[in-house]
Structure formats: C-alpha cells, structure tokens
Design a protein around this motif. Structure first.
Motif, PDB file in Angstrom:
ATOM      1  N   VAL A   2      24.592 106.225  31.883  1.00  0.00           N
ATOM      2  CA  VAL A   2      24.897 107.429  31.103  1.00  0.00           C
ATOM      3  C   VAL A   2      25.092 108.626  32.029  1.00  0.00           C
ATOM      4  O   VAL A   2      26.031 109.414  31.858  1.00  0.00           O
ATOM      5  CB  VAL A   2      23.779 107.710  30.087  1.00  0.00           C
ATOM      6  N   LEU A   3      24.237 108.758  33.036  1.00  0.00           N
ATOM      7  CA  LEU A   3      24.382 109.859  33.988  1.00  0.00           C
ATOM      8  C   LEU A   3      25.668 109.735  34.783  1.00  0.00           C
ATOM      9  O   LEU A   3      26.340 110.740  35.074  1.00  0.00           O
ATOM     10  CB  LEU A   3      23.170 109.892  34.927  1.00  0.00           C
ATOM     11  N   ALA A   4      26.039 108.496  35.134  1.00  0.00           N
ATOM     12  CA  ALA A   4      27.293 108.280  35.862  1.00  0.00           C
ATOM     13  C   ALA A   4      28.485 108.686  35.009  1.00  0.00           C
ATOM     14  O   ALA A   4      29.449 109.293  35.492  1.00  0.00           O
ATOM     15  CB  ALA A   4      27.409 106.812  36.279  1.00  0.00           C
ATOM     16  N   LEU A   5      28.422 108.371  33.703  1.00  0.00           N
ATOM     17  CA  LEU A   5      29.488 108.773  32.794  1.00  0.00           C
ATOM     18  C   LEU A   5      29.568 110.284  32.687  1.00  0.00           C
ATOM     19  O   LEU A   5      30.659 110.868  32.676  1.00  0.00           O
ATOM     20  CB  LEU A   5      29.252 108.155  31.411  1.00  0.00           C
ATOM     21  N   ALA A   6      28.418 110.942  32.620  1.00  0.00           N
ATOM     22  CA  ALA A   6      28.400 112.402  32.522  1.00  0.00           C
ATOM     23  C   ALA A   6      28.994 113.049  33.765  1.00  0.00           C
ATOM     24  O   ALA A   6      29.701 114.056  33.680  1.00  0.00           O
ATOM     25  CB  ALA A   6      26.967 112.892  32.307  1.00  0.00           C
ATOM     26  N   MET A   7      28.742 112.444  34.925  1.00  0.00           N
ATOM     27  CA  MET A   7      29.213 113.030  36.174  1.00  0.00           C
ATOM     28  C   MET A   7      30.687 112.740  36.454  1.00  0.00           C
ATOM     29  O   MET A   7      31.421 113.581  36.960  1.00  0.00           O
ATOM     30  CB  MET A   7      28.372 112.498  37.340  1.00  0.00           C
ATOM     31  N   SER A   8      31.129 111.514  36.103  1.00  0.00           N
ATOM     32  CA  SER A   8      32.489 111.102  36.457  1.00  0.00           C
ATOM     33  C   SER A   8      33.486 111.260  35.322  1.00  0.00           C
ATOM     34  O   SER A   8      34.668 111.511  35.535  1.00  0.00           O
ATOM     35  CB  SER A   8      32.486 109.637  36.909  1.00  0.00           C
ATOM     36  N   GLY A   9      32.980 111.049  34.084  1.00  0.00           N
ATOM     37  CA  GLY A   9      33.875 111.119  32.941  1.00  0.00           C
ATOM     38  C   GLY A   9      34.738 109.903  32.763  1.00  0.00           C
ATOM     39  O   GLY A   9      35.613 109.863  31.916  1.00  0.00           O
ATOM     40  N   LYS A  10      34.488 108.844  33.551  1.00  0.00           N
ATOM     41  CA  LYS A  10      35.295 107.637  33.461  1.00  0.00           C
ATOM     42  C   LYS A  10      34.633 106.647  32.528  1.00  0.00           C
ATOM     43  O   LYS A  10      33.449 106.400  32.611  1.00  0.00           O
ATOM     44  CB  LYS A  10      35.466 106.991  34.845  1.00  0.00           C
ATOM     45  N   ASN A  11      35.444 106.072  31.664  1.00  0.00           N
ATOM     46  CA  ASN A  11      34.937 105.084  30.721  1.00  0.00           C
ATOM     47  C   ASN A  11      36.064 104.150  30.331  1.00  0.00           C
ATOM     48  O   ASN A  11      37.132 104.599  29.932  1.00  0.00           O
ATOM     49  CB  ASN A  11      34.393 105.771  29.466  1.00  0.00           C
ATOM     50  N   SER A  12      35.835 102.872  30.465  1.00  0.00           N
ATOM     51  CA  SER A  12      36.881 101.888  30.188  1.00  0.00           C
ATOM     52  C   SER A  12      36.951 101.518  28.724  1.00  0.00           C
ATOM     53  O   SER A  12      37.843 100.801  28.312  1.00  0.00           O
ATOM     54  CB  SER A  12      36.624 100.611  31.008  1.00  0.00           C
ATOM     55  N   GLY A  13      35.984 102.000  27.910  1.00  0.00           N
ATOM     56  CA  GLY A  13      35.959 101.665  26.495  1.00  0.00           C
ATOM     57  C   GLY A  13      35.479 100.252  26.275  1.00  0.00           C
ATOM     58  O   GLY A  13      35.146  99.521  27.192  1.00  0.00           O
ATOM     59  N   GLY A  14      35.456  99.860  24.990  1.00  0.00           N
ATOM     60  CA  GLY A  14      35.072  98.491  24.683  1.00  0.00           C
ATOM     61  C   GLY A  14      33.582  98.327  24.581  1.00  0.00           C
ATOM     62  O   GLY A  14      32.834  99.273  24.389  1.00  0.00           O
ATOM     63  N   ALA A  30      24.465 117.046  26.923  1.00  0.00           N
ATOM     64  CA  ALA A  30      23.793 116.092  26.031  1.00  0.00           C
ATOM     65  C   ALA A  30      23.655 114.740  26.711  1.00  0.00           C
ATOM     66  O   ALA A  30      22.593 114.091  26.640  1.00  0.00           O
ATOM     67  CB  ALA A  30      24.574 115.948  24.725  1.00  0.00           C
ATOM     68  N   LEU A  31      24.700 114.275  27.403  1.00  0.00           N
ATOM     69  CA  LEU A  31      24.628 113.003  28.121  1.00  0.00           C
ATOM     70  C   LEU A  31      23.592 113.058  29.238  1.00  0.00           C
ATOM     71  O   LEU A  31      22.855 112.099  29.469  1.00  0.00           O
ATOM     72  CB  LEU A  31      25.999 112.646  28.705  1.00  0.00           C
ATOM     73  N   ILE A  32      23.545 114.181  29.937  1.00  0.00           N
ATOM     74  CA  ILE A  32      22.551 114.332  31.012  1.00  0.00           C
ATOM     75  C   ILE A  32      21.139 114.267  30.425  1.00  0.00           C
ATOM     76  O   ILE A  32      20.245 113.618  30.989  1.00  0.00           O
ATOM     77  CB  ILE A  32      22.771 115.648  31.777  1.00  0.00           C
ATOM     78  N   ALA A  33      20.941 114.924  29.275  1.00  0.00           N
ATOM     79  CA  ALA A  33      19.624 114.886  28.635  1.00  0.00           C
ATOM     80  C   ALA A  33      19.263 113.465  28.223  1.00  0.00           C
ATOM     81  O   ALA A  33      18.116 113.023  28.396  1.00  0.00           O
ATOM     82  CB  ALA A  33      19.616 115.812  27.413  1.00  0.00           C
ATOM     83  N   ILE A  34      20.236 112.718  27.674  1.00  0.00           N
ATOM     84  CA  ILE A  34      19.992 111.328  27.281  1.00  0.00           C
ATOM     85  C   ILE A  34      19.642 110.491  28.507  1.00  0.00           C
ATOM     86  O   ILE A  34      18.687 109.694  28.482  1.00  0.00           O
ATOM     87  CB  ILE A  34      21.224 110.745  26.566  1.00  0.00           C
ATOM     88  N   GLY A  35      20.415 110.668  29.596  1.00  0.00           N
ATOM     89  CA  GLY A  35      20.149 109.894  30.815  1.00  0.00           C
ATOM     90  C   GLY A  35      18.776 110.169  31.386  1.00  0.00           C
ATOM     91  O   GLY A  35      18.047 109.244  31.772  1.00  0.00           O
ATOM     92  N   ILE A  36      18.406 111.450  31.437  1.00  0.00           N
ATOM     93  CA  ILE A  36      17.080 111.809  31.958  1.00  0.00           C
ATOM     94  C   ILE A  36      15.987 111.257  31.046  1.00  0.00           C
ATOM     95  O   ILE A  36      14.949 110.766  31.515  1.00  0.00           O
ATOM     96  CB  ILE A  36      16.960 113.345  32.094  1.00  0.00           C
ATOM     97  N   GLY A  37      16.221 111.326  29.742  1.00  0.00           N
ATOM     98  CA  GLY A  37      15.249 110.779  28.799  1.00  0.00           C
ATOM     99  C   GLY A  37      15.038 109.288  29.000  1.00  0.00           C
ATOM    100  O   GLY A  37      13.910 108.789  28.964  1.00  0.00           O
ATOM    101  N   LEU A  38      16.129 108.562  29.243  1.00  0.00           N
ATOM    102  CA  LEU A  38      16.032 107.119  29.476  1.00  0.00           C
ATOM    103  C   LEU A  38      15.290 106.821  30.777  1.00  0.00           C
ATOM    104  O   LEU A  38      14.511 105.871  30.860  1.00  0.00           O
ATOM    105  CB  LEU A  38      17.427 106.501  29.499  1.00  0.00           C
ATOM    106  N   LEU A  39      15.516 107.633  31.796  1.00  0.00           N
ATOM    107  CA  LEU A  39      14.788 107.441  33.054  1.00  0.00           C
ATOM    108  C   LEU A  39      13.306 107.757  32.873  1.00  0.00           C
ATOM    109  O   LEU A  39      12.445 107.096  33.461  1.00  0.00           O
ATOM    110  CB  LEU A  39      15.404 108.315  34.153  1.00  0.00           C
ATOM    111  N   ALA A  40      13.015 108.773  32.048  1.00  0.00           N
ATOM    112  CA  ALA A  40      11.610 109.080  31.753  1.00  0.00           C
ATOM    113  C   ALA A  40      10.953 107.920  31.018  1.00  0.00           C
ATOM    114  O   ALA A  40       9.794 107.576  31.264  1.00  0.00           O
ATOM    115  CB  ALA A  40      11.522 110.364  30.922  1.00  0.00           C
ATOM    116  N   TYR A  41      11.724 107.300  30.127  1.00  0.00           N
ATOM    117  CA  TYR A  41      11.214 106.134  29.411  1.00  0.00           C
ATOM    118  C   TYR A  41      10.945 104.988  30.373  1.00  0.00           C
ATOM    119  O   TYR A  41       9.959 104.249  30.223  1.00  0.00           O
ATOM    120  CB  TYR A  41      12.220 105.720  28.347  1.00  0.00           C
ATOM    121  N   LEU A  42      11.824 104.833  31.366  1.00  0.00           N
ATOM    122  CA  LEU A  42      11.597 103.834  32.418  1.00  0.00           C
ATOM    123  C   LEU A  42      10.257 104.059  33.098  1.00  0.00           C
ATOM    124  O   LEU A  42       9.449 103.126  33.264  1.00  0.00           O
ATOM    125  CB  LEU A  42      12.728 103.913  33.445  1.00  0.00           C
TER     126      LEU A  42
END
Length: 261
Positions: free
Chosen positions: A103-115, A50-62
């Motif tokens: 978003v794609l970086a989060l999907a690939m790494s799984g790292k998130n600092s929150g906030g 789902a995150l990958i789809a969102i990231g690709i969608g945002l890049l398509a919007y770009l």
C-alpha cells in the motif's frame, strides 16, 4: 491496554471493500479487487495521505501481532494449542505487514496493474516447487480462519475479550453479525483458492472483491451483496470496538468485567 489500543486501530484499515460492496449492490457496478479499490482511493482527494495512513496502520498491526505472539501477552501458553495460536498471531501480522508495504509503495509510486492481487500471488506461488500444495495449504488455513470467525460470532466467544460498557453492550448485535458474515466471505475466498490449486489455474483464484462479485451472480444476488457489505461494516465496527475495549490479560485490570460477565 493503551499500547494495545493504539496498535489495534490498524485493524480498522484492512477492509476496503465495505463501501464497494454496498455500491455494487445499489448500482450496476462490480465489486473491484483490492488493488483496483486502492488505486481508486489514490485518485480521490487526499487519497495519497489516506493510503499512507492505511499502510502505516498495517505496519503497526504487524508490530502488535508479532509482539503479542512472541511475548504471549494474551496468555495462550506454551502447550500445543497455545503455540499454534501464537504462531497464527505472528503469521497474520507478517501477512498484513506485507500488504502494508504494498500500500505504501502504491502511495509513493502511483503504479497499479489492476486486477486481483490474489491471482498475482497465486501465480507466483504456483511457479515455485510444490506451489500447488502451498496454495492448497493456504486455502485450508483461510477456510479455518473463516470457520473460526463465524464460530466466534455465532457462539459469542468474542465477548470474553471485550470490556463491558454501555457502548459495547449496545453495539454487540452488530459485532456478532459482522463476525459471522466475514467468516462466510473468507470461506468463499478459500474455496476459490482451493479450486485454483486443484485445477492448477491461478485465474480461478479470487480475493475479497471477487468473492463479493460471486454473490451478485446468485439468485437475489443484489440483496446478498448488500447484506455482505453491511456485514463487512459490522466487522469493521468490531475491529474499532476491539481497539478501544479489548481486554488484554497481561495489561488489563484483572477485575475488569467483560461482555460475558
């Protein structure tokens, strides 16, 4: 119109706080920040796809927004007003493209600092020369966008860009309310950024999640938050409708009827 239709589907992926707002209104939970919402999505079944789809969608919007601005597919023209509109298209495309990369970086790494991502970016900008002025300018631009969306919904200006069908006619009231509420919420975010610039305190900056949470703290906050959530769903509906029924001057049939006709 087919190319525009595919690219504009990305807009439907930009607003991950709709369900969170309704959940926070019904339960005693908080409306999370964007990063927390995306991190929570990653932990769900099929969250990474789902995150990958969102990231690709945002890049398509770009791609769509930059192409629309450079090629002027919506016939804004080359006068001052037209150039500002086209620059706005390119700018919003670049912003959402940057979010897509995150978003794609989060999907690939799984790292998130929150906030709050708004606080993160505000802190980075304020550390730059004239950073407070940059943040203040961003707040003014965001406030202008909020006023524009609210006016667009209130005046019905958006109807001139949507093809008239039985479906678009039936869904029109939802679209109208969604645009007005989304404009108001953008205004709340703009005020938080402006206050952060005024006080030189990045912690005062809030994103969409924080704006929703501020509604909950008001009198009748639960009802306001629920209304905001429904309004954001309406705005999402508008984006999906636009994906399929947007009238693009350089690609659409010149005789096509719009909701204004």
């Amino acid at each position: 119109m087919g190319d525009a239709r595919g690219l504009r589907r990305a807009r439907g992926d930009l607003y991950d706080h709709r369900g969170l707002a309704l959940l926070a209104a019904v339960k005693s939970t908080q409306a999370s920040g964007t990063k927390d919402a995306l991190a929570a999505l990653r932990d769900e079944p099929y969250g990474i796809p789902a995150l990958i789809a969102i990231g690709i969608g945002l890049l398509a919007y770009l791609v769509w927004r930059v192409a629309a601005g450079v090629k002027d597919v919506e016939d804004h023209g080359t006068d001052a007003k037209g150039l500002i509109a086209r620059l706005g298209q390119v700018t919003t495309g670049l912003i959402h493209g940057g979010i897509g990369v995150s978003v794609l970086a989060l999907a690939m790494s799984g790292k998130n600092s929150g906030g709050s991502s708004a606080q993160d970016w505000t802190q980075k900008l304020m550390s730059m020369p004239a950073g407070r002025y940059i943040v203040a300018a961003g707040a003014l631009i965001l406030l202008g966008a909020g006023i524009y969306y609210a006016y667009k919904g209130w005046s019905g200006k958006y109807k001139g860009h949507l093809a008239r069908t039985q479906f678009t006619e039936s869904i029109d009231p939802i679209v109208k309310v969604g645009l007005i509420i989304y404009g108001g919420i953008l205004g709340l975010v703009a005020f938080s950024l402006g206050y952060a610039a005024l006080t030189a305190n990045p912690a005062q900056a809030g994103g969409l999640g924080e704006a929703l949470q501020s509604l909950r703290g008001m009198a009748f906050g639960r009802f306001l938050l629920g209304g905001a959530g429904l309004g954001l769903i309406g705005f999402a509906v508008y984006n999906f409708v636009e994906a399929g029924y947007r009238v693009v001057p350089k690609f659409s049939d010149p005789d096509i009827r719009t909701l204004l006709d």
